[in-house]
Design a protein around this motif. Structure first.
Motif, PDB file in Angstrom:
ATOM      1  N   ALA A  67     -15.021  -5.436   2.006  1.00 23.61           N
ATOM      2  CA  ALA A  67     -13.752  -5.226   1.379  1.00 23.61           C
ATOM      3  C   ALA A  67     -12.905  -4.547   2.509  1.00 23.61           C
ATOM      4  CB  ALA A  67     -14.229  -3.636   0.789  1.00 23.61           C
ATOM      5  N   ASN A  68     -11.533  -4.784   2.374  1.00 20.89           N
ATOM      6  CA  ASN A  68     -10.588  -4.373   3.399  1.00 20.89           C
ATOM      7  C   ASN A  68      -9.919  -2.853   3.236  1.00 20.89           C
ATOM      8  OD1 ASN A  68     -10.481  -6.712   4.910  1.00 20.89           O
ATOM      9  ND2 ASN A  68      -9.672  -7.620   3.172  1.00 20.89           N
ATOM     10  N   THR A  69     -10.120  -2.496   1.959  1.00 20.11           N
ATOM     11  CA  THR A  69      -9.585  -1.075   1.492  1.00 20.11           C
ATOM     12  C   THR A  69     -11.012  -0.227   1.059  1.00 20.11           C
ATOM     13  OG1 THR A  69      -9.004  -1.570  -0.352  1.00 20.11           O
ATOM     14  CG2 THR A  69      -7.481  -2.009   1.309  1.00 20.11           C
ATOM     15  N   LEU A  70     -10.804   0.940   0.980  1.00 23.26           N
ATOM     16  CA  LEU A  70     -11.793   1.891   0.086  1.00 23.26           C
ATOM     17  C   LEU A  70     -11.684   1.558  -1.533  1.00 23.26           C
ATOM     18  CD1 LEU A  70     -11.304   5.294   1.775  1.00 23.26           C
ATOM     19  CD2 LEU A  70     -13.439   3.947   1.602  1.00 23.26           C
ATOM     20  N   GLU A  71     -10.400   1.406  -1.920  1.00 21.89           N
ATOM     21  CA  GLU A  71     -10.359   0.963  -3.040  1.00 21.89           C
ATOM     22  C   GLU A  71     -10.841  -0.475  -3.562  1.00 21.89           C
ATOM     23  OE1 GLU A  71      -7.654   1.595  -1.280  1.00 21.89           O
ATOM     24  OE2 GLU A  71      -6.909   3.399  -1.991  1.00 21.89           O
ATOM     25  N   GLU A  72     -10.888  -1.123  -2.758  1.00 19.64           N
ATOM     26  CA  GLU A  72     -11.503  -2.631  -2.875  1.00 19.64           C
ATOM     27  C   GLU A  72     -13.033  -2.667  -2.750  1.00 19.64           C
ATOM     28  OE1 GLU A  72     -12.189  -6.998  -0.602  1.00 19.64           O
ATOM     29  OE2 GLU A  72     -10.458  -5.756  -0.241  1.00 19.64           O
TER      30      GLU A  72
END
Length: 121
Positions: A67-72
């Protein structure tokens, strides 16, 4: 599940998660390795030809993503962890209710308990 916990561990480290959470993901990954070994043992046990079963190479390198972001990461965990692990628990519980073999019953109980801890990660 093995690859899922491996990528989850990397993601947790990437986003600076507490050490106890990273450790829990590592332990869960090792649980999944043990579950796979148990399944290969059971496959051999019930194979009338007594064939040996073992894992093949893991082809996840082509599809594994970090994942590239916490959301992802949260979205991946919702699908793989919350949904996937919970469905596995339900399937295991259903099998446990009907299994007659004492060894398999014991194995399923242990796996179900471990999967419960995985589903809350």
């Amino acid at each position: 599940s093995i690859a899922s916990f491996a990528s989850q561990t990397v993601e947790l480290m990437k986003f600076g998660a507490p050490a106890n959470l990273v450790n829990a993901a590592l332990v869960a990954g090792q649980d999944e390795v043990r579950h796979a070994r148990i399944c290969f043992y059971l496959a051999r046990r019930f194979d009338p030809g007594n064939n040996v079963y073992a894992p093949d190479d893991f082809p996840v390198g082509k599809s594994l993503s970090i994942a590239n972001t916490l959301e992802e990461m949260a979205a991946k965990l919702a699908v793989e962890g919350c949904y996937g692990e919970t469905m596995g628990l339900m399937y295991g519980a259903r099998q446990l209710a009907t299994v007659r073999d004492p060894e398999i019953k014991q194995i399923l109980r242990k796996i179900i308990l471990e999967e419960c801890t995985h589903s809350i990660l």
